[in-house]
Design a protein around this motif. Structure first.
Motif, PDB file in Angstrom:
ATOM      1  N   GLY A   1      47.111  49.521   8.047  1.00 16.22           N
ATOM      2  CA  GLY A   1      48.013  48.372   8.005  1.00 16.22           C
ATOM      3  C   GLY A   1      49.427  48.783   7.650  1.00 16.22           C
ATOM      4  N   ALA A   2      49.538  49.648   6.636  1.00 18.46           N
ATOM      5  CA  ALA A   2      50.866  50.072   6.194  1.00 18.46           C
ATOM      6  C   ALA A   2      51.563  50.895   7.267  1.00 18.46           C
ATOM      7  CB  ALA A   2      50.738  50.880   4.906  1.00 18.46           C
ATOM      8  N   LEU A   3      50.805  51.759   7.949  1.00 17.32           N
ATOM      9  CA  LEU A   3      51.423  52.584   8.988  1.00 17.32           C
ATOM     10  C   LEU A   3      51.910  51.740  10.159  1.00 17.32           C
ATOM     11  CD1 LEU A   3      49.303  55.833   9.194  1.00 17.32           C
ATOM     12  CD2 LEU A   3      51.722  55.603   8.643  1.00 17.32           C
ATOM     13  N   VAL A   4      51.105  50.733  10.516  1.00 18.61           N
ATOM     14  CA  VAL A   4      51.539  49.844  11.592  1.00 18.61           C
ATOM     15  C   VAL A   4      52.863  49.198  11.190  1.00 18.61           C
ATOM     16  CG1 VAL A   4      51.029  47.680  12.770  1.00 18.61           C
ATOM     17  CG2 VAL A   4      49.247  49.408  12.515  1.00 18.61           C
TER      18      VAL A   4
ATOM     19  N   PRO B   1      53.006  45.785   1.442  1.00 20.43           N
ATOM     20  CA  PRO B   1      51.736  45.522   0.754  1.00 20.43           C
ATOM     21  C   PRO B   1      50.888  44.484   1.472  1.00 20.43           C
ATOM     22  CG  PRO B   1      53.613  44.926  -0.643  1.00 20.43           C
ATOM     23  CD  PRO B   1      54.157  45.620   0.551  1.00 20.43           C
ATOM     24  N   LEU B   2      51.528  43.483   2.087  1.00 24.29           N
ATOM     25  CA  LEU B   2      50.740  42.463   2.781  1.00 24.29           C
ATOM     26  C   LEU B   2      50.065  43.060   4.015  1.00 24.29           C
ATOM     27  CD1 LEU B   2      52.785  39.151   2.557  1.00 24.29           C
ATOM     28  CD2 LEU B   2      50.623  39.732   1.463  1.00 24.29           C
ATOM     29  N   ALA B   3      50.802  43.909   4.731  1.00 21.53           N
ATOM     30  CA  ALA B   3      50.207  44.553   5.902  1.00 21.53           C
ATOM     31  C   ALA B   3      49.047  45.442   5.471  1.00 21.53           C
ATOM     32  CB  ALA B   3      51.260  45.379   6.641  1.00 21.53           C
ATOM     33  N   ALA B   4      49.257  46.185   4.374  1.00 18.18           N
ATOM     34  CA  ALA B   4      48.192  47.051   3.865  1.00 18.18           C
ATOM     35  C   ALA B   4      47.005  46.211   3.430  1.00 18.18           C
ATOM     36  CB  ALA B   4      48.716  47.887   2.701  1.00 18.18           C
ATOM     37  N   PHE B   5      47.300  45.076   2.791  1.00 13.53           N
ATOM     38  CA  PHE B   5      46.219  44.185   2.348  1.00 13.53           C
ATOM     39  C   PHE B   5      45.424  43.689   3.550  1.00 13.53           C
ATOM     40  CE2 PHE B   5      45.291  39.564   2.024  1.00 13.53           C
ATOM     41  CZ  PHE B   5      44.120  39.674   1.294  1.00 13.53           C
TER      42      PHE B   5
ATOM     43  N   TRP C   1      54.714  59.555   3.041  1.00 14.23           N
ATOM     44  CA  TRP C   1      54.021  58.467   2.366  1.00 14.23           C
ATOM     45  C   TRP C   1      52.533  58.763   2.277  1.00 14.23           C
ATOM     46  CZ3 TRP C   1      50.370  55.418   4.732  1.00 14.23           C
ATOM     47  CH2 TRP C   1      49.957  54.311   4.005  1.00 14.23           C
ATOM     48  N   SER C   2      51.969  59.344   3.348  1.00 16.45           N
ATOM     49  CA  SER C   2      50.517  59.532   3.358  1.00 16.45           C
ATOM     50  C   SER C   2      50.072  60.659   2.434  1.00 16.45           C
ATOM     51  CB  SER C   2      50.015  59.776   4.784  1.00 16.45           C
ATOM     52  OG  SER C   2      50.569  60.961   5.281  1.00 16.45           O
ATOM     53  N   LEU C   3      51.026  61.413   1.880  1.00 19.15           N
ATOM     54  CA  LEU C   3      50.660  62.448   0.914  1.00 19.15           C
ATOM     55  C   LEU C   3      50.363  61.837  -0.455  1.00 19.15           C
ATOM     56  CD1 LEU C   3      53.160  65.308   1.707  1.00 19.15           C
ATOM     57  CD2 LEU C   3      50.693  65.336   2.001  1.00 19.15           C
ATOM     58  N   GLY C   4      50.841  60.643  -0.674  1.00 15.71           N
ATOM     59  CA  GLY C   4      50.670  60.018  -1.984  1.00 15.71           C
ATOM     60  C   GLY C   4      51.764  60.496  -2.922  1.00 15.71           C
ATOM     61  N   HIS C   5      52.537  59.587  -3.436  1.00 11.34           N
ATOM     62  CA  HIS C   5      53.640  59.994  -4.306  1.00 11.34           C
ATOM     63  C   HIS C   5      53.960  58.877  -5.283  1.00 11.34           C
ATOM     64  CE1 HIS C   5      55.440  57.358  -1.458  1.00 11.34           C
ATOM     65  NE2 HIS C   5      56.523  57.282  -2.196  1.00 11.34           N
TER      66      HIS C   5
ATOM     67  N   VAL D   1      44.240  47.335  -4.040  1.00 17.69           N
ATOM     68  CA  VAL D   1      44.286  48.674  -3.454  1.00 17.69           C
ATOM     69  C   VAL D   1      45.322  48.721  -2.338  1.00 17.69           C
ATOM     70  CG1 VAL D   1      42.974  50.367  -2.119  1.00 17.69           C
ATOM     71  CG2 VAL D   1      41.932  49.264  -4.092  1.00 17.69           C
ATOM     72  N   GLY D   2      45.365  47.636  -1.539  1.00 17.18           N
ATOM     73  CA  GLY D   2      46.345  47.577  -0.455  1.00 17.18           C
ATOM     74  C   GLY D   2      47.768  47.720  -0.982  1.00 17.18           C
ATOM     75  N   ALA D   3      48.083  46.986  -2.038  1.00 18.41           N
ATOM     76  CA  ALA D   3      49.440  47.055  -2.587  1.00 18.41           C
ATOM     77  C   ALA D   3      49.734  48.453  -3.126  1.00 18.41           C
ATOM     78  CB  ALA D   3      49.601  46.010  -3.694  1.00 18.41           C
ATOM     79  N   CYS D   4      48.763  49.043  -3.807  1.00 19.27           N
ATOM     80  CA  CYS D   4      48.956  50.382  -4.359  1.00 19.27           C
ATOM     81  C   CYS D   4      49.176  51.398  -3.241  1.00 19.27           C
ATOM     82  CB  CYS D   4      47.749  50.807  -5.190  1.00 19.27           C
ATOM     83  SG  CYS D   4      47.565  49.851  -6.699  1.00 19.27           S
ATOM     84  N   VAL D   5      48.327  51.316  -2.209  1.00 14.28           N
ATOM     85  CA  VAL D   5      48.449  52.242  -1.086  1.00 14.28           C
ATOM     86  C   VAL D   5      49.800  52.052  -0.420  1.00 14.28           C
ATOM     87  CG1 VAL D   5      47.570  52.764   1.221  1.00 14.28           C
ATOM     88  CG2 VAL D   5      45.989  52.521  -0.679  1.00 14.28           C
ATOM     89  N   ALA D   6      50.218  50.792  -0.279  1.00 14.38           N
ATOM     90  CA  ALA D   6      51.488  50.527   0.389  1.00 14.38           C
ATOM     91  C   ALA D   6      52.641  51.178  -0.358  1.00 14.38           C
ATOM     92  CB  ALA D   6      51.715  49.024   0.489  1.00 14.38           C
ATOM     93  N   TRP D   7      52.599  51.138  -1.677  1.00 16.56           N
ATOM     94  CA  TRP D   7      53.738  51.641  -2.427  1.00 16.56           C
ATOM     95  C   TRP D   7      53.654  53.148  -2.639  1.00 16.56           C
ATOM     96  CZ3 TRP D   7      58.381  50.225  -2.888  1.00 16.56           C
ATOM     97  CH2 TRP D   7      59.211  50.761  -3.873  1.00 16.56           C
TER      98      TRP D   7
END
Lengths: 260, 299, 340
Positions: free
Chosen positions: C110-113, C130-134, C191-195, C257-263
């Motif tokens: 979702g976040a990548l899209v 975050p909404l897209a990730a959610f 972003w996908s590395l996690g930071h 989790v979606g919000a966390c992943v998004a950020w």
């Protein structure tokens, strides 16, 4: 009526008729024993009574309300269930598990735990309170499960083979406990394979025995009825003998005859 | 089942609520906080403290004589040698905010792209993101850097010099060249190439080659081997980032594509070393190297 | 029927019964308190670790860089730790975590899209990301949950379905990255590395509502989850609306989790390691396990991030590298100790 009422309940699972127009009533203070060969639909009947099985036709009601319209939490105040021993992999303590059975009550954990402790005392298992459920023997587990059922505090309880996997002395023990629940005023529906165990509940003459085969009710007679051995023979398609020992009737399969 | 469906509705409602609160809160923080550095005073006496997060910008700043204003560079800035002695502050996509803050910069510069941490950097110091992909962008940004650093003449002069060398069309008889990119000699599975509309695209034109891919490409400049056969360039020059003392292994890999006219006519060349990937002022050196190689292969 | 044996009785709470209860449950409360104190210490000390805070920049470094970073790390770690413990319960499987049942993968997709389609606009103050990730997380988790609910799927099937969903969404994510333009590609890769690095409190403000709602709802489900631990059917009979609890837990889990992943990007291992560590330390009672997974997760991620910050002088490791490097051996050590 205030108890459980099944009215021509029919359930189809996986294309197979598991309950076929079953009508059965159970009031608080009654003990009904449910017998039948394997696959007769006994567990399905209990699950239907809990509203966990969708009905094709007919109805199940608790206190005159269709079971489907009662929300789960309220339903737990009407009817409790002791499933066939399920394996629990989580090493919860016995007290945690018994306290969790009081989910339907709006109370603090401390309160649940104290009342759970009372329930454990009632089945003389308070010594198990701090033990992990995974470390218990079969008999101890069954006691803990009965304590949980007591803690849930419902007027109708459904017991699915409470003596399953127990040695004879624990089997007798389990049925004495069933008798205690009954005498405490609960309505008990108890699935069993061994009709003789019913003798252990105390005044068994007031017990009703119900036979189920291929989802159909075959009979509903008092335990003391003289026709019971005959009805059971038909139910299990097996020659059964009624013997007497210490003034009690025992129903046992006839020893197999040598082939000529 | 209907209780499960009801729960989905509840969850979606909660999501909307959370988003609304988050929006309300971030509006308050959206414009960033101001850094605790005394940038204004430094600006007043005409002394910049610049942190550069891109090798090309560092190189340009040094080339226009603004070396004394640069106080920090990215981990990837290796030229000129004096720049390597400056404090390192992470990379353009993953800046080390703490290291940058400690340098108390008055200005942070970086190439403009979506990975550039605009909001975050702006909270620390004034931040300029300079577009640096096409030749036109590089020229504009070079002039801009000159202005920012108070070296306007030098900036303009450098931009003019680059423009003179690079803003030229390819000769009419120029061969159709594919400029392929490789990090090190490796198996050939697909091809990274230089786009016509990029800085290196301009270098190719100025060196006397015509880009084998005449359309403007957006997105990742990568093509399949089948597409390569379709394009069938007259000449292939492989830019390899690592030094390759012996070009033979690289060439052998390409020669497997025997159907290509470039292979049949043995018009494949290799240029190696970090300089081939440079996108700062030293790019002009590459023009010479490339021109020599194209001339050699045409014979 | 004598008076003593009549049940249900309404016993009152007496000092003895309280003592008996405390005795039956006791022994672990010391460890719980210890874990809480240790976690609080980690959170308090982390901002002070690293290069010294003297000089004019010190205050800015502390209040604009390190404190917000610790706050976001604590929120993300807490959310991942708690949802890990909750997912393990509703799937009754120790391997079920947001990253194994597909929630993280869905959020990533979702976040990548949003990142590639929306471009730079997404990174402004509107919480689109975050909404897209959610949305992505919710769709994938509900797919897995529907699969779990259909028929009598065994628990292993659920994790397999989760892995399949993860692989599928990861493949789609890679495909999207492949067609993105360079800037978006860089943004997506980084972003996908996690930071966790950030400046100021924007991230805190953006995450807090999602995290607070997620944690709040999950913790109210504690009693239901405890009851489900004793068996799903039994829990139904005891009054738990299992379908509702499961959907709600998966849903708000996906939200947090979606919000966390998004950020912060997908940060692996926290949701798996933390609940396992906590249960080995203080037992499996959800009453203790859930809140301590929250606290422990917060401390664990903040500790990992502090290591990531100071491990290489002047540079930073992606925090996911540290969670894996510290977490995996820790988990093995804990399991080995229990076996002994």
């Amino acid at each position: 009526m205030s108890g459980l009422l099944m009215d021509t309940a029919t359930a189809v699972l996986g294309g197979e008729k598991r309950l076929d127009a079953v009508s059965l009533s159970l009031e608080p203070g009654e003990l009904v024993v449910l017998l039948g060969p394997n696959g007769a639909g006994k567990t399905t009947l209990l699950r239907a009574a809990l509203g966990l099985v969708p009905l094709e036709s007919g109805s199940v009601s608790l206190d005159s309300r269709p079971v489907g319209t009662i929300n789960p939490r309220e339903r737990a105040g009407h009817v409790g269930w002791l499933p066939q021993q399920a394996s629990i992999d989580e090493p919860l303590t016995v007290l945690e598990l018994v306290a969790a059975a009081r989910y339907r009550f709006n109370e603090s954990f401390q309160q649940s735990a104290e009342l759970g402790m009372e329930a454990l005392k009632r089945v003389r298992a308070d010594g198990l309170a701090g033990r992990r459920i995974t470390e218990l023997s079969g008999g101890e587990r069954q006691r803990a499960a009965l304590a949980a059922l007591l803690a849930q505090d419902a007027p109708i309880v459904l017991l699915d083979e409470p003596a399953n996997h127990l040695d004879p002395s624990h089997q007798i023990d389990a049925y004495r406990l069933v008798g205690e629940l009954w005498r405490a005023g609960l309505g008990v529906l108890c699935v069993t394979h061994d009709v003789n165990l019913v003798a252990n509940v105390g005044n068994p003459e007031r017990v009703r025995v119900v036979g189920l085969e291929r989802g159909r009710l075959q009979f509903d007679v008092p335990y003391s009825s003289p026709e019971l051995p005959q009805r059971l023979s038909e139910l299990f398609a097996l020659e059964l003998l009624a013997l007497e020992a210490h003034g009690r009737r025992i129903i046992v399969p006839c020893p197999a005859q040598e082939h000529a | 089942m209907q209780s499960a469906r009801g729960s989905i509705g509840l969850v979606v409602g909660l999501a909307v609520l959370a988003a609304a609160i988050a929006y309300a809160l971030t509006v308050g923080f959206g414009h960033g906080t101001t850094a605790g550095t005394d940038g204004g005073q430094n600006r007043a006496v005409g002394r910049n403290r610049i942190v550069s997060l891109a090798p090309a910008l560092t190189e340009t700043l040094f080339a226009i004589g603004a070396a004394d204003q640069v106080v920090g560079v990215s981990d990837f800035c290796r030229y000129p040698p004096e720049a390597t002695k400056l404090p390192r502050v992470g990379s353009g996509i993953a800046p080390n905010y703490e290291a940058i803050t400690r340098l108390a910069p008055t200005l942070v510069v970086n190439e403009a792209n979506e990975a550039a941490k605009k909001h975050e950097l702006a909270s620390i110091s004034t931040t300029r993101l300079l577009p640096w992909l096409s030749l036109e962008e590089v020229l504009d940004s070079t002039r801009e850097l000159g202005k920012i650093a108070g070296r306007k003449e030098a900036g303009d002069a450098l931009a003019d010099k680059i423009a003179t060398r690079l803003q030229v069309p390819a000769p009419l008889d120029a061969p159709r060249v594919l400029l392929a990119l490789q990090v090190k000699p490796s198996k050939l599975d697909d091809v990274w190439f230089v786009r016509r509309n990029s800085l290196h695209g301009a270098v190719l034109r100025a060196s006397g080659g015509k880009n084998a891919l005449q359309e403007d490409v957006s997105g990742v400049p990568r093509m399949s081997l089948e597409r390569l056969v379709e394009v069938d360039p007259e000449m292939i020059i492989v830019l390899v980032r690592d030094r390759v003392p012996d070009a033979e292994p690289v060439l052998a890999e390409w020669r497997k594509l025997g159907t290509l006219q470039a292979v049949k006519n043995d018009r494949i060349g290799v240029l190696d070393g970090r300089e081939v990937f440079v996108n700062g002022p030293r790019i002009l050196d590459l023009v010479d190297r490339l021109a020599v190689e194209i001339r050699r292969l045409r014979q | 029927m004598d008076g003593e044996s009549s049940f249900p009785a309404r016993p009152k709470s007496t000092p003895e019964s309280s003592r008996a209860v405390a005795e039956a449950l006791g022994g672990r409360s010391g460890r719980s308190i210890g874990l809480c104190v240790a976690s609080a210490l980690v959170l308090a000390v982390s901002p002070l670790v690293g290069a010294n805070l003297d000089g004019p920049a010190g205050e800015f470094v502390l209040w604009q860089l390190r404190v917000p970073r610790v706050l976001v790390g604590a929120m993300v770690g807490g959310t991942l730790g708690l949802s890990g413990a909750v997912f393990q319960t509703i799937f009754s499987n120790g391997l079920a975590t947001p990253s194994t049942v597909g929630t993280t993968a869905g959020a990533t997709l979702g976040a990548l899209v949003a990142l590639t389609i929306g471009g730079g606009a997404v990174l402004t103050s509107l919480p689109v990301l975050p909404l897209a990730a959610f949305a992505g997380a919710l769709v994938v988790s509900l797919f897995v949950a529907a699969f779990a609910a259909s028929g009598r799927a065994r628990v292993n099937d659920i994790v397999l379905a989760g892995i399949a969903a993860s692989l599928a969404t990861t493949a789609i994510s890679t495909g999207i990255q492949y067609t993105a333009d360079q800037g978006a590609l860089f943004a997506a890769i980084q972003w996908s590395l996690g930071h966790l690095p950030q400046v100021g409190y924007r991230g805190v403000a953006l995450l807090a509502p999602f995290v607070v709602i997620c944690i709040g709802v999950l913790l109210t489900l504690t009693r239901a989850l405890q009851t489900i631990t004793g068996g799903e059917d039994l829990a139904r009979a005891q009054g738990v609306d299992v379908a509702r609890v499961r959907t709600l837990a998966l849903g708000v889990g996906a939200l947090g989790v979606g919000a966390c992943v998004a950020w912060c990007g997908p940060i692996a291992f926290v949701g798996l390691i933390v609940p396992h560590g906590v249960r080995l330390a203080v037992g499996v009672s959800r009453r203790v396990l859930l809140p301590l997974s929250l606290v422990g997760g917060a401390a664990f991620l903040v500790a990992c991030d502090t290591v990531a910050r100071i491990a290489l002088p002047g540079r930073e490791l992606p925090v996911g590298v540290v969670t894996a490097a510290l977490g995996a051996p820790a988990l093995i050590a804990l399991l080995a100790r229990r076996r002994r």
